[in-house]
Design an enzyme around this catalytic site. Structure first.
Site, mmCIF file in Angstrom:
data_model
loop_
_atom_site.group_PDB
_atom_site.id
_atom_site.type_symbol
_atom_site.label_atom_id
_atom_site.label_comp_id
_atom_site.label_asym_id
_atom_site.label_seq_id
_atom_site.Cartn_x
_atom_site.Cartn_y
_atom_site.Cartn_z
ATOM 1 C CG HIS A 34 -2.119 -0.968 0.839
ATOM 2 N ND1 HIS A 34 -2.167 -2.264 1.301
ATOM 3 C CD2 HIS A 34 -3.179 -0.827 0.012
ATOM 4 C CE1 HIS A 34 -3.230 -2.852 0.807
ATOM 5 N NE2 HIS A 34 -3.866 -2.014 0.014
ATOM 6 C CD GLU A 38 -9.833 -7.420 -2.247
ATOM 7 O OE1 GLU A 38 -8.792 -6.834 -2.570
ATOM 8 O OE2 GLU A 38 -10.631 -6.937 -1.420
ATOM 9 C CG ASP A 63 -5.389 -8.047 -1.419
ATOM 10 O OD1 ASP A 63 -4.332 -8.298 -0.818
ATOM 11 O OD2 ASP A 63 -6.081 -7.049 -1.185
ATOM 12 C CB CYS A 85 -9.798 -1.272 -8.939
ATOM 13 S SG CYS A 85 -10.156 -2.416 -7.608
HETATM 14 C C1 PEP Z 1 -6.434 -4.970 -4.725
HETATM 15 O O1 PEP Z 1 -6.301 -5.828 -3.846
HETATM 16 O O2 PEP Z 1 -6.091 -5.155 -5.909
HETATM 17 C C2 PEP Z 1 -6.999 -3.655 -4.395
HETATM 18 C C3 PEP Z 1 -7.279 -2.781 -5.339
HETATM 19 O O3 PEP Z 1 -7.187 -3.353 -3.093
HETATM 20 P P1 PEP Z 1 -6.010 -2.943 -2.098
HETATM 21 O O4 PEP Z 1 -4.784 -2.706 -2.918
HETATM 22 O O5 PEP Z 1 -6.462 -1.730 -1.361
HETATM 23 O O6 PEP Z 1 -5.893 -4.139 -1.203
HETATM 24 MG MG MG Z 2 -7.247 -5.595 -1.938
#
Ligand code: PEP
Ligand code: MG
Length: 578
Positions: free
Chosen positions: A189, A432, A456, A503
């Site tokens: 993140h 995910e 994920d 995403c």
């Molecule tokens: C993902 O897991 O691809 C996602 C967009 O969520 P995050 O990166 O916040 O876990």
């Molecule tokens: Mg995620």
């Protein structure tokens, strides 16, 4: 000059002095003194080392009363080592005319580096001793002048062992030229936040906080994932030119493409949304050409202040987002996804394996008070704009039913309270977790849309921690298993008339745009700075071309070959893509 390689996670160049964040964040800049000041500087060092010895001796006396001889011996060794080191620091001041603190920091790091080739278990105690001495000396030289990375006094490249996503978000964008960390993966993140903010970043450079001193000069290439320590003049000039070029190209691409639609050469319209962590990022997202927000990661509301955000705090943030987007642009609010590498909430017990623990919707089920507060705010604001609701980490149909039950209850409460709420917002889920991807055809009947969280999904499918640089080579978006899952989810959703977007970071990586298009994806949600290049690719191909490329990629059946094939195909359209 020394070149070090890590993992590039946010493209762009940063050239400047580093600011090394350590446990004790002393402000040390690269500073020189005049010839006339050298003697005074050495006198400062002598005084500081006498004070450091006094500090260490008093610790020694206190401890010798309480503890056994081994601790006493360690402290005695520290004192001896300190007098030895003092001579080397003084020599550095004499030779290079460095300030006492800069010379201290450089000398200690140099001594530590000499031990690099020796077996770790032998040198670990000496490294610890050197670190202790360094801190005692710097404390004596500088007092307690700590610097808060959120309030820097000058422009720097931040070097840290690790930065939490919240720390990254709190950085002063105007002062932070770039970020280098020792740990982390491409989809941690922290990396995502840096990319969203457009801060060049490289992670996974082992030992860099030990090897660099605040004030050292560095060139950071966040695209290639390299850093150049103490660059020579010709290298510096070359990179300064590259940096200027990068900025000009980025701005040019963004300007040229902003008003143009994301449409393939044969006329298929593609939706391009942005991922954000705070509403403040919306103006930049729109400036890059986003049609709306496909993923608003609301957990950052929980990481900013102390304690849980109130319903009013949620409402204000969502109102601000709607106000910035206007009533028609889409805003997908994802309910909180705390846990894993996004810190847990105070008072919630830490888990041994947080990635597989009480994360996201699981935490919401465990703490309905927290979940309902957020849902109330989303329902209150939803009538003001084009708001949709998205639930992370769904792994079964049963969880969707539970969410709907809670949502109905919240809506009823609000109506009873006389709140003028509108229609129920569209409800989507993040796909995910592999179980959700495999059950996508069933889940599609129960939700309005899917958004595939490849960050994920890849981690859980390939059993690779997305934040661990040691297993980074195993984190392979082009793995055939990932392609199969993606194809299944896109097919399951679109065949039932449900919106499907991706995403995760894969969606913002230009090397995957052709593949995703060819697999049938029509909605992308990406970090804002990635939008112009993605749009350029979309506008350069026909769907038939993308489809044929996806078919070829599927036949390769191997992650490395597929990644290389996609890179080469992408470079034909965007020669600068890496
Ligand atoms: C993902 O897991 O691809 C996602 C967009 O969520 P995050 O990166 O916040 O876990
Ligand atoms: Mg995620």
């Amino acid at each position: 000059m020394e070149i070090r390689k890590g993992i590039g996670v946010s493209p762009g160049f940063a050239i400047g002095e580093v600011h090394v964040l350590t446990d004790e964040e002393f402000v040390i800049s690269r500073k020189s003194v005049t010839d006339a000041e050298v003697a005074a500087e050495i006198a400062r060092l002598e005084r500081a080392s006498r004070n450091a010895v006094a500090e260490l001796s008093s610790q020694l006396q206190k401890m010798s009363r309480r503890v056994g001889q081994s601790v006493v011996r360690i402290l005695q060794a520290h004192i001896e080592l300190l007098s030895d080191i003092r001579g080397k620091i003084a020599e550095e001041i004499r030779r290079n005319r460095y300030s006492a603190e800069y010379a201290t920091s450089r000398t200690l790091k140099g001594e530590m580096k000499k031990l690099d080739s020796a077996p770790r278990e032998w040198v670990q105690p000496i490294l610890q001793d050197l670190a202790q001495i360094g801190k005692a000396l710097l404390r004596a030289l500088l007092g307690n002048r700590h610097e808060d990375a959120g309030r820097l006094s000058r422009k720097v490249v931040i070097v840290a062992h690790d930065l939490s996503p919240a720390q990254t978000l709190a950085l002063d964008r105007d002062k932070v030229l770039g970020i280098v960390t020792e740990v982390g993966g491409a989809t941690s993140h922290t990396a995502i936040v840096a990319a969203s903010l457009g801060i060049p970043a490289t992670v996974g450079i082992e030992g860099i906080t030990r090897d660099m001193t605040s004030g050292d000069r560095v060139i950071l290439d966040g695209g290639a994932g390299t850093i150049i320590i103490d660059p020579d003049e010709p290298t510096l000039k070359r990179y300064q030119a590259m940096e200027r070029n990068f900025q000009v190209m980025e701005q040019k691409l963004s300007r040229e493409l902003r008003e143009l639609p994301a449409v393939t050469r044969d006329g298929t319209e593609i939706e391009l949304f942005a991922n954000i962590e705070t509403p403040e990022e919306i103006p930049a997202a729109l400036a890059h050409g986003a049609e709306g927000i496909g993923l608003y990661r609301t957990e950052f509301l929980y990481l900013r202040g102390s304690g849980l955000p109130s319903e009013q705090t949620h409402v204000e943030a969502y109102r601000r987002a709607v106000a910035l987007l206007g009533p028609r642009r889409r805003l997908v609010i994802r309910t909180l996804d705390l846990g894993a590498d996004k810190m847990p909430i105070n008072g919630i017990e830490a888990e041994t394996n947080p990635h597989l623990g009480t994360r996201a919707i699981r935490l919401c089920f465990e703490r309905p008070d927290i979940f309902k507060t957020q849902l109330r705010a989303i329902l209150k604001v939803s009538a003001l704009g084009n708001v949709e609701l998205m639930i992370p980490m769904i792994s079964s149909l049963d969880e969707i039913d539970r969410v709907k039950e809670i949502l109905d209850g919240v809506r009823l409460d609000l109506l009873r309270e006389g709140e003028a709420i509108g229609e129920m917002p569209k409800l989507g889920i993040m796909v995910e977790v592999p179980s959700a991807a495999l059950m996508a055809d069933v889940l599609a009947d129960h939700v309005d849309f899917f958004s595939v969280g490849t960050n994920d999904l890849i981690a859980y499918t390939l059993a690779v921690d997305r934040t661990n640089e040691r297993v980074a080579p195993l984190y392979q978006p082009a793995h055939p298993a990932i392609l199969r899952l993606l194809a299944a989810v896109i097919e399951a959703g679109t065949s039932k008339g449900k919106g499907v977007s991706v995403c995760g970071e894969m969606s913002g990586d230009v090397n995957f745009t052709l593949l995703l298009l060819g697999m049938g994806l029509r909605t992308f949600s990406v970090v804002p700075p990635a939008i112009p290049e993605i749009k350029k690719i979309i506008r350069s191909v026909t769907l038939a071309e993308a489809k044929s490329l996806a078919e070829q990629a599927f036949k390769l059946g191997d992650a490395r070959k597929t990644a290389e094939f996609l890179r080469q195909e992408t470079q034909k359209i965007l020669p600068d893509a890496s």
